[in-house]
Design a protein around this motif. Structure first.
Motif, PDB file in Angstrom:
ATOM      1  N   PRO A 199       0.808  -1.233   0.000  1.00 58.78           N
ATOM      2  CA  PRO A 199       0.000   0.000   0.000  1.00 58.78           C
ATOM      3  C   PRO A 199       0.834   1.273   0.000  1.00 58.78           C
ATOM      4  O   PRO A 199       0.324   2.343  -0.375  1.00 58.78           O
ATOM      5  N   LEU A 200       2.090   1.198   0.416  1.00 58.93           N
ATOM      6  CA  LEU A 200       2.958   2.377   0.428  1.00 58.93           C
ATOM      7  C   LEU A 200       3.671   2.571  -0.900  1.00 58.93           C
ATOM      8  O   LEU A 200       4.412   3.555  -1.058  1.00 58.93           O
ATOM      9  N   GLY A 201       3.484   1.651  -1.842  1.00 58.07           N
ATOM     10  CA  GLY A 201       4.136   1.763  -3.144  1.00 58.07           C
ATOM     11  C   GLY A 201       5.491   1.088  -3.208  1.00 58.07           C
ATOM     12  O   GLY A 201       6.231   1.305  -4.173  1.00 58.07           O
ATOM     13  N   PHE A 202       5.828   0.264  -2.199  1.00 60.04           N
ATOM     14  CA  PHE A 202       7.111  -0.431  -2.187  1.00 60.04           C
ATOM     15  C   PHE A 202       6.920  -1.906  -2.533  1.00 60.04           C
ATOM     16  O   PHE A 202       5.907  -2.525  -2.205  1.00 60.04           O
ATOM     17  N   SER A 203       7.911  -2.490  -3.182  1.00 53.47           N
ATOM     18  CA  SER A 203       7.986  -3.930  -3.403  1.00 53.47           C
ATOM     19  C   SER A 203       9.395  -4.389  -3.057  1.00 53.47           C
ATOM     20  O   SER A 203      10.364  -3.635  -3.204  1.00 53.47           O
ATOM     21  N   ILE A 204       9.499  -5.626  -2.590  1.00 56.33           N
ATOM     22  CA  ILE A 204      10.767  -6.123  -2.064  1.00 56.33           C
ATOM     23  C   ILE A 204      11.633  -6.673  -3.184  1.00 56.33           C
ATOM     24  O   ILE A 204      11.186  -7.492  -3.999  1.00 56.33           O
ATOM     25  N   ALA A 205      12.883  -6.213  -3.232  1.00 57.82           N
ATOM     26  CA  ALA A 205      13.872  -6.769  -4.158  1.00 57.82           C
ATOM     27  C   ALA A 205      14.761  -7.794  -3.463  1.00 57.82           C
ATOM     28  O   ALA A 205      15.217  -8.752  -4.100  1.00 57.82           O
ATOM     29  N   LEU A 227      15.290  -3.807  10.197  1.00 54.37           N
ATOM     30  CA  LEU A 227      14.153  -4.161  11.046  1.00 54.37           C
ATOM     31  C   LEU A 227      14.543  -4.740  12.397  1.00 54.37           C
ATOM     32  O   LEU A 227      13.706  -4.823  13.298  1.00 54.37           O
ATOM     33  N   GLY A 228      15.774  -5.171  12.562  1.00 51.52           N
ATOM     34  CA  GLY A 228      16.156  -5.796  13.817  1.00 51.52           C
ATOM     35  C   GLY A 228      15.659  -7.233  13.915  1.00 51.52           C
ATOM     36  O   GLY A 228      15.348  -7.875  12.914  1.00 51.52           O
ATOM     37  N   ARG A 229      15.548  -7.749  15.157  1.00 48.06           N
ATOM     38  CA  ARG A 229      15.257  -9.162  15.359  1.00 48.06           C
ATOM     39  C   ARG A 229      13.831  -9.456  15.793  1.00 48.06           C
ATOM     40  O   ARG A 229      13.317 -10.535  15.515  1.00 48.06           O
ATOM     41  N   ASP A 230      13.170  -8.556  16.508  1.00 53.44           N
ATOM     42  CA  ASP A 230      11.863  -8.882  17.072  1.00 53.44           C
ATOM     43  C   ASP A 230      10.882  -7.741  16.837  1.00 53.44           C
ATOM     44  O   ASP A 230      11.240  -6.656  16.371  1.00 53.44           O
ATOM     45  N   GLN A 231       9.598  -8.023  17.181  1.00 58.00           N
ATOM     46  CA  GLN A 231       8.505  -7.061  17.050  1.00 58.00           C
ATOM     47  C   GLN A 231       8.456  -6.458  15.638  1.00 58.00           C
ATOM     48  O   GLN A 231       8.260  -5.260  15.462  1.00 58.00           O
ATOM     49  N   ILE A 232       8.593  -7.312  14.646  1.00 57.33           N
ATOM     50  CA  ILE A 232       8.650  -6.836  13.265  1.00 57.33           C
ATOM     51  C   ILE A 232       7.333  -6.199  12.844  1.00 57.33           C
ATOM     52  O   ILE A 232       7.314  -5.143  12.197  1.00 57.33           O
ATOM     53  N   ILE A 233       6.221  -6.796  13.202  1.00 58.00           N
ATOM     54  CA  ILE A 233       4.922  -6.263  12.790  1.00 58.00           C
ATOM     55  C   ILE A 233       4.677  -4.893  13.419  1.00 58.00           C
ATOM     56  O   ILE A 233       4.219  -3.954  12.741  1.00 58.00           O
ATOM     57  N   GLU A 234       4.990  -4.757  14.710  1.00 58.73           N
ATOM     58  CA  GLU A 234       4.806  -3.449  15.358  1.00 58.73           C
ATOM     59  C   GLU A 234       5.686  -2.387  14.715  1.00 58.73           C
ATOM     60  O   GLU A 234       5.252  -1.240  14.516  1.00 58.73           O
ATOM     61  N   LYS A 235       6.898  -2.745  14.381  1.00 54.85           N
ATOM     62  CA  LYS A 235       7.795  -1.772  13.735  1.00 54.85           C
ATOM     63  C   LYS A 235       7.267  -1.376  12.352  1.00 54.85           C
ATOM     64  O   LYS A 235       7.353  -0.212  11.967  1.00 54.85           O
ATOM     65  N   MET A 236       6.731  -2.341  11.628  1.00 60.34           N
ATOM     66  CA  MET A 236       6.198  -2.028  10.308  1.00 60.34           C
ATOM     67  C   MET A 236       4.947  -1.148  10.409  1.00 60.34           C
ATOM     68  O   MET A 236       4.733  -0.257   9.572  1.00 60.34           O
ATOM     69  N   ARG A 237       4.112  -1.358  11.412  1.00 64.95           N
ATOM     70  CA  ARG A 237       2.951  -0.491  11.604  1.00 64.95           C
ATOM     71  C   ARG A 237       3.377   0.933  11.948  1.00 64.95           C
ATOM     72  O   ARG A 237       2.790   1.909  11.455  1.00 64.95           O
ATOM     73  N   ILE A 242       4.245   6.678  10.226  1.00 70.11           N
ATOM     74  CA  ILE A 242       5.167   7.808  10.078  1.00 70.11           C
ATOM     75  C   ILE A 242       5.413   8.116   8.608  1.00 70.11           C
ATOM     76  O   ILE A 242       5.483   9.290   8.215  1.00 70.11           O
ATOM     77  N   TYR A 243       5.526   7.095   7.790  1.00 66.29           N
ATOM     78  CA  TYR A 243       5.789   7.321   6.367  1.00 66.29           C
ATOM     79  C   TYR A 243       4.642   8.099   5.727  1.00 66.29           C
ATOM     80  O   TYR A 243       4.874   9.063   4.975  1.00 66.29           O
ATOM     81  N   GLN A 244       3.407   7.709   6.024  1.00 68.72           N
ATOM     82  CA  GLN A 244       2.271   8.392   5.416  1.00 68.72           C
ATOM     83  C   GLN A 244       2.142   9.833   5.908  1.00 68.72           C
ATOM     84  O   GLN A 244       1.716  10.718   5.154  1.00 68.72           O
ATOM     85  N   GLN A 245       2.551  10.088   7.168  1.00 73.19           N
ATOM     86  CA  GLN A 245       2.419  11.431   7.716  1.00 73.19           C
ATOM     87  C   GLN A 245       3.595  12.335   7.385  1.00 73.19           C
ATOM     88  O   GLN A 245       3.414  13.527   7.111  1.00 73.19           O
ATOM     89  N   GLU A 246       4.823  11.796   7.379  1.00 73.79           N
ATOM     90  CA  GLU A 246       6.009  12.634   7.329  1.00 73.79           C
ATOM     91  C   GLU A 246       6.913  12.417   6.112  1.00 73.79           C
ATOM     92  O   GLU A 246       7.604  13.356   5.696  1.00 73.79           O
ATOM     93  N   LEU A 247       6.943  11.211   5.546  1.00 73.21           N
ATOM     94  CA  LEU A 247       7.995  10.877   4.592  1.00 73.21           C
ATOM     95  C   LEU A 247       7.528  10.664   3.154  1.00 73.21           C
ATOM     96  O   LEU A 247       8.369  10.598   2.255  1.00 73.21           O
ATOM     97  N   ALA A 248       6.247  10.496   2.936  1.00 73.16           N
ATOM     98  CA  ALA A 248       5.776  10.161   1.594  1.00 73.16           C
ATOM     99  C   ALA A 248       6.194  11.205   0.568  1.00 73.16           C
ATOM    100  O   ALA A 248       6.529  10.863  -0.576  1.00 73.16           O
TER     101      ALA A 248
END
Length: 285
Positions: A199-205, A227-237, A242-248
Motif C-alpha cells: 500500500p505504500l508503493g514499495f515492493s521487495i527486491a 528491522l532488527g530481530r523482534d517485534q517486526i509487525i509493530e515496527k512495520m505499523r 510515520i511514512y504516510q504522515q512525514e515521509l511520503a
C-alpha cells in the motif's frame, strides 16, 4: 413273677423283625445312550466352517484371476498428461514416462513412475492412475516460483527450494537469503512484509535473515529497511504511520530507514545534510 417269652430263629439267637416300609418304590428305566450324549451345537459348527469357506473363496478367486489375467491385461496404448503447464515441457514428460508404460496395464508401476516424474525440477506433485482398458493418465502440478533462494535455487509458494537449469531467466524475482533450514520462515516473512509495504508503493527486491536473527530489506525503489530481530509487525505499523504522515513527500530522497528504535525511526537521505546522515524521526502517539 412274670415270665416273657420271645420267638427266635434257630441258630441266630436274635428276635425276628419285619422291615419297616418307609414309602412306595418303583422301577426306573434308564435313558438310551443316544439321549444321554451331548447334542452337537450348530453355531459352533458354523464358526468352524466360516474360516475354511473364506480361505476356499480367496484361493478360488486367486486362481480365477490368474486364469483370466492374460485375457484382461492389455498393452498400454494411450498416455495422457494433464495439468496447467507453463514451465514443464509435455513432450519431455512423455519421453520420461516411455520406459514405464512399456509394461502392460496391470503391471505398470505407477508409484515408480510418480517418483521419477517428481524428480523433474519444475514438477511439484504427480498423480498417476490407470483408465480401463489400456490408458495411463498423469496429472501434474507445477512449481510456482515466488522468489530466488540465494544464488542457486528458487523458492515455491510453500517455501520449498528447487533448482531449475536456467536461473538467469528468473533474475526479476526477489532474492531471499538466510540459513538453509529457514527457507519457510523467510518465505513467510517475505509474504507478510510484501503485504504491508504494497500500500505504500514499495515492493521487495531483497530480504535477508542474518546470522544473529536480524532482518534486512531492500526495496525495488532503492530504500533499505533495517528491522532488527523482534517485534517486526509493530515496527512495520509504526513505519507505515510515520511514512504516510512525514515521509511520503520525500520518498525519492530516502536511502535507508532504521526501525530499530523503541518509539521511532531514523532516516538516511541520498543527499545528506552537512551535520548528520541520519535524521531521527519520533513516532507521535
Amino acid at each position: 413273677m412274670i415270665t416273657t417269652l420271645r420267638h427266635t430263629q434257630p441258630g441266630t439267637g436274635r428276635t425276628s423283625r419285619k422291615p419297616v416300609q418307609r414309602g412306595a418304590s418303583r422301577l426306573v428305566q434308564r435313558e438310551p445312550l443316544a439321549a444321554r450324549l451331548p447334542r452337537p451345537s450348530l453355531s459352533s459348527l458354523k464358526r468352524a466352517l466360516w474360516p475354511v469357506m473364506l480361505v476356499g473363496l480367496v484361493v478360488g478367486l486367486y486362481e480365477l484371476g490368474n486364469h483370466l489375467m492374460p485375457y484382461a491385461d492389455r498393452p498400454i496404448s494411450k498416455v495422457s498428461v494433464r495439468g496447467d503447464l507453463t514451465y514443464v515441457n509435455q513432450q519431455a514428460v512423455q519421453a520420461r514416462m516411455a520406459p514405464f508404460v512399456e509394461a502392460s496395464f496391470f503391471k505398470v508401476d505407477l508409484d515408480a513412475l510418480r517418483r521419477d516424474l517428481e524428480q523433474m525440477p519444475w514438477i511439484a506433485h504427480v498423480e498417476a492412475r490407470r483408465i480401463w482398458p489400456d490408458e495411463v493418465m498423469v496429472r501434474l502440478d507445477e512449481q510456482l516460483p515466488i522468489a530466488r533462494w540465494g544464488d542457486e535455487s528458487l523458492l515455491n509458494n510453500n517455501g520449498q527450494a528447487f533448482a531449475p537449469e536456467d536461473l538467469a531467466r528468473y533474475e526479476h524475482l526477489p532474492q531471499l537469503y538466510g540459513p538453509k533450514r529457514a527457507q519457510q520462515r523467510v518465505m513467510q516473512q517475505y509474504q507478510m512484509l510484501s503485504q504491508m509495504l504494497r500500500p505504500l508503493g514499495f515492493s521487495i527486491a531483497r530480504l535477508e535473515l542474518r546470522a544473529r536473527g536480524s532482518w534486512f530489506v531492500t526495496t525495488k525503489q532503492g530504500v533499505e529497511l533495517l528491522l532488527g530481530r523482534d517485534q517486526i509487525i509493530e515496527k512495520m505499523r509504526r513505519f507505515t504511520a510515520i511514512y504516510q504522515q512525514e515521509l511520503a513527500q520525500e520518498s525519492e530522497r530516502i536511502a535507508r530507514i532504521d526501525l530499530r528504535y523503541a518509539n521511532g525511526l531514523s532516516v538516511a537521505w541520498h543527499e545528506p545534510s552537512p551535520t548528520t546522515t541520519d535524521e531521527p524521526v519520533v513516532a507521535k502517539n
